[in-house]
Each structure stands twice: as C-alpha cells, then as structure tokens.
Enzyme design. Structure first.
Site, PDB file in Angstrom:
ATOM      1  N   ASP A  64     -11.620  -0.784   5.904  1.00 56.57           N
ATOM      2  CA  ASP A  64     -10.752  -1.958   5.696  1.00 56.57           C
ATOM      3  C   ASP A  64     -11.495  -3.249   6.048  1.00 56.57           C
ATOM      4  OD1 ASP A  64      -8.779  -0.090   5.190  1.00 56.57           O
ATOM      5  OD2 ASP A  64      -7.569  -0.573   6.955  1.00 56.57           O
ATOM      6  N   LYS A 102      -5.407  10.670   1.392  1.00 53.01           N
ATOM      7  CA  LYS A 102      -5.564   9.276   1.833  1.00 53.01           C
ATOM      8  C   LYS A 102      -6.871   8.774   1.223  1.00 53.01           C
ATOM      9  CE  LYS A 102      -7.033   7.044   6.112  1.00 53.01           C
ATOM     10  NZ  LYS A 102      -7.548   7.371   7.446  1.00 53.01           N
ATOM     11  N   LYS A 137      -3.204  -1.850  15.664  1.00 45.80           N
ATOM     12  CA  LYS A 137      -2.719  -1.074  16.806  1.00 45.80           C
ATOM     13  C   LYS A 137      -3.793  -0.972  17.873  1.00 45.80           C
ATOM     14  CE  LYS A 137       0.857   1.669  14.772  1.00 45.80           C
ATOM     15  NZ  LYS A 137       0.751   2.347  13.480  1.00 45.80           N
ATOM     16  N   SER A 151     -13.354   1.214  10.392  1.00 46.61           N
ATOM     17  CA  SER A 151     -12.599   1.367   9.139  1.00 46.61           C
ATOM     18  C   SER A 151     -13.234   0.583   7.999  1.00 46.61           C
ATOM     19  CB  SER A 151     -11.167   0.879   9.339  1.00 46.61           C
ATOM     20  OG  SER A 151     -10.484   0.910   8.104  1.00 46.61           O
ATOM     21  N   GLU A 154       0.827  -1.223   0.000  1.00 50.74           N
ATOM     22  CA  GLU A 154       0.000   0.000   0.000  1.00 50.74           C
ATOM     23  C   GLU A 154       0.858   1.269   0.000  1.00 50.74           C
ATOM     24  OE1 GLU A 154      -1.560   1.746   3.553  1.00 50.74           O
ATOM     25  OE2 GLU A 154      -1.252  -0.095   4.695  1.00 50.74           O
TER      26      GLU A 154
HETATM   27  N1  PSU Z   1      -2.956   1.444  10.903  1.00 48.94           N
HETATM   28  C1  PSU Z   1      -1.613   1.483  11.061  1.00 48.94           C
HETATM   29  N2  PSU Z   1      -0.866   2.085  10.094  1.00 48.94           N
HETATM   30  C2  PSU Z   1      -1.424   2.645   8.984  1.00 48.94           C
HETATM   31  C3  PSU Z   1      -2.851   2.592   8.840  1.00 48.94           C
HETATM   32  C4  PSU Z   1      -3.565   1.978   9.826  1.00 48.94           C
HETATM   33  O1  PSU Z   1      -1.089   0.986  12.035  1.00 48.94           O
HETATM   34  O2  PSU Z   1      -0.699   3.209   8.137  1.00 48.94           O
HETATM   35  C5  PSU Z   1      -3.477   3.170   7.607  1.00 48.94           C
HETATM   36  C6  PSU Z   1      -3.736   2.043   6.585  1.00 48.94           C
HETATM   37  O3  PSU Z   1      -3.580   2.544   5.277  1.00 48.94           O
HETATM   38  C7  PSU Z   1      -5.191   1.713   6.849  1.00 48.94           C
HETATM   39  C8  PSU Z   1      -5.768   3.068   7.169  1.00 48.94           C
HETATM   40  O4  PSU Z   1      -5.854   1.105   5.763  1.00 48.94           O
HETATM   41  O5  PSU Z   1      -4.760   3.707   7.945  1.00 48.94           O
HETATM   42  C9  PSU Z   1      -7.074   2.985   7.932  1.00 48.94           C
HETATM   43  O6  PSU Z   1      -7.648   4.249   8.033  1.00 48.94           O
HETATM   44  P1  PSU Z   1      -9.168   4.406   8.530  1.00 48.94           P
HETATM   45  O7  PSU Z   1      -9.164   3.990   9.964  1.00 48.94           O
HETATM   46  O8  PSU Z   1      -9.471   5.869   8.364  1.00 48.94           O
HETATM   47  O9  PSU Z   1      -9.993   3.520   7.661  1.00 48.94           O
HETATM   48 MN    MN Z   2     -12.683   5.915  10.323  1.00 52.47          MN
END
Ligand code: PSU
Ligand code: MN
Length: 306
Positions: free
Chosen positions: A139, A83, A156, A137, A22
């Site tokens: 994800d 992002k 994390k 997320s 990524e």
């Molecule tokens: N968690 C980490 N390092 C990262 C990310 C998440 O420890 O770099 C990044 C990844 O690209 C992940 C994104 O897909 O943050 C998730 O963001 P959000 O919670 O806004 O979906």
């Molecule tokens: Mn979010």
C-alpha cells in the site's frame, strides 16, 4: 480486463464526483452479513453526500469498477476469495479468478478508471519488526506512485506507526489530518504522532491535491480522518489485544500476506463487538469526507475550464 459500471462511466465523463471503495474490507475485514450491510451503507453515505460510489473487485479475471448489490453480496458471502495486492494481479487476471482488492490494488484500478478519491478504513504500513522481517505493505509504494487520494482513519497500531510515517515521508506522500494535528490510529483518534498538515475542510484538501498534481508530483495523498469521538476506543484495551495478537502470530509462525488478516481477526476476536461497531462507524465517517473531497475536486476543476 476492466468493466466500468455505466453510472460510474457517465459520472466520470461529466466531471461528477466518484469515490472508489475496496473489497478486501468486505471479504476479509468483517464477518458476514455485517460486511455486506456495511458495504451497502457506505455506498449510500457516499451517494447522500452527492457522489457516485464505485466498489472495486475482480470477478472471473475482470476488474469490476462499480459492483452491483448482487456482486457485493457475492463478495461478502462466498468466502475464500483471494486477497489481491499489486504482485497478485497478473496471476488472478490470467487464471480468471475472483480477487478482493487491497488498498494498493484498489488504487491501481481506480486510477486506471480515472477515479481520484478512494475511501477505506485503515491502510497497510510498516509492520513492527520490519527491520528484520522486511514486512512493509505494498500500500505504501502505491501511495508513492499512484495518483489517488486515499481517505482512511489512519492505520492500526498492529503496525509500527512511526516507521510508517517515516516511509511515507521518504517516498514523498503528504499525510494530511482532517481537522486534526495527529495521525489517527484507527480505533483511537490519536497516535501521539504529528501529521504533515492539519486541514480544516475538504476544500483545503482539494487545493493540496490539485497543487500536487499541477506541479507534476506523481503519487497519492493520504488523508487521516479520526474515528468519531463517541466510538473512540481506549488505547489500553486495544494495545493489550494487539500485544496478545502479535505473540500468537509469532507462536504460530504466521508470515507474508497472512500477517495483516491474522492480526486484524485476532484483535477483533479479543475486543469483541466493540471493535466491529467502531470499524463500521469510522468507514462511514470516512465516506462523508471522501465524497466531499471528490465534490470539491470536481468544482475546482470545473472552474478552471470556464
Ligand atoms: N488494515 C485494516 N483493515 C484492512 C486492511 C488493513 O485496518 O482491511 C487490509 C486493506 O485491504 C489493506 C491490506 O490494503 O489489508 C494490507 O495488507 P498487507 O499488509 O498484506 O499489504
Ligand atoms: Mn506484508
């Protein structure tokens, strides 16, 4: 809208292993120049382990699958690259902008290109307090729906890890521990939470991925690979930093897609260089496992054709 690097295209056409990477980790996850150096090293680790690396990002509205070293350098040094998660893709494409791909978007683009394995550091998940903020997320939905195996060092502890596992269970995503019974917590090897199954090697993982696919169960598989022992950080130190970061987030009213980058940057600031060093070590560790899974999948698929 998609440009696949010729060496990636050739590898895919010849059933050779390819591993996706990524770009949010490059543009938002680490400072320059460590981000570029790490991105290049991770590609090298993948190639040393017999696979082709494909770093993914969006350049002038084109999804690039397999960036050149110059493009990686640009992602790392430019600053202010958006992002991009699933919902952001259409606007970035239409406006022909640059976009750093999150886990969700990298999965989408990897799957479109035919790449089956993707290596990252940590995935997004269910945030603490999601009961009222609804902050979950994208994800996780991508893991539910898109057929890519994602290798990470867990997630994390800025997230609610038990709720993240519940969500993955609901959406049918197998969570496999690489030589571990526990979900890894990024900087720490253990979270106190059990994975669905402990995998002794990458061949076992490939068997699970193929069993899922052959039975027609859509969606990804998540591999949790604990950080190497020598980089494992004291959970007390990390949790203290997380508590401070969360308090500052509330004070400053940080919301939406700013939440994850804010918390990551704060934790990094509060734990100093140690966390950066650990971060680099765990991604390289994941790259070894990802390359081996990709290799094993190719071997097993090749055997079925003879
Ligand atoms: N968690 C980490 N390092 C990262 C990310 C998440 O420890 O770099 C990044 C990844 O690209 C992940 C994104 O897909 O943050 C998730 O963001 P959000 O919670 O806004 O979906
Ligand atoms: Mn979010």
């Amino acid at each position: 809208m998609i440009h696949i690097h010729p060496k990636v295209k050739e590898a895919l056409a010849n059933n050779q292993p390819v591993v996706a990477l990524e770009s949010t980790i490059i543009s938002h996850g680490m400072p320059y120049p460590e981000n570029v150096k790490t991105a290049m090293e991770v590609e090298r680790v993948i190639e040393e382990n017999g696979a082709i690396a494909a770093t993914i990002g969006i350049i002038d509205g084109v999804a690039v699958i397999g960036m050149t070293p110059q493009q990686i350098e640009a992602f790392g040094s430019r600053g202010h690259i958006a992002k991009v998660s699933r919902r952001d893709l259409p606007v970035i494409f239409a406006r022909k902008e640059w976009g750093a791909t999150t886990v969700a978007t990298t999965m989408i683009l990897a799957a479109k290109a035919g790449i089956e394995v993707f290596v990252t550091g940590g995935i997004g998940g269910v945030h603490r307090g999601a009961q009222s903020s609804f902050d979950i997320s994208a994800d996780l939905q991508e893991l539910a729906n898109t057929d890519v195996t994602v290798v990470c060092a867990g997630a994390k502890a800025i997230l609610d890890l038990p709720l993240t596992l519940e969500y993955l269970e609901t959406f049918g995503v197998p969570v496999l521990g690489y030589q571990s019974d526990q979900l890894a917590a990024f900087y720490s090897r253990e979270s106190g939470l059990k994975v669905d199954a402990n995998m002794k090697d990458c061949d076992q993982i490939a068997d699970v991925v193929l069993a899922k696919r052959n039975f027609g169960l859509r969606g990804g598989v998540l591999i949790s690979n604990p950080i190497p022992k020598e980089y494992d950080m004291d959970p007390i130190v990390i949790n203290q930093a997380i508590a401070t970061a969360l308090a500052q987030m509330d004070e400053q009213g940080v919301k939406g897609n700013e939440v994850t980058p804010f918390l990551l940057a704060k934790v990094k600031e509060l734990t100093g260089g140690d966390s950066l060093e650990s971060n680099i070590a765990l991604i390289k560790n994941n790259a070894v496992v990802g390359a081996q899974i990709a290799m094993s999948l190719c071997v097993k698929k090749g055997e079925r054709h003879v």
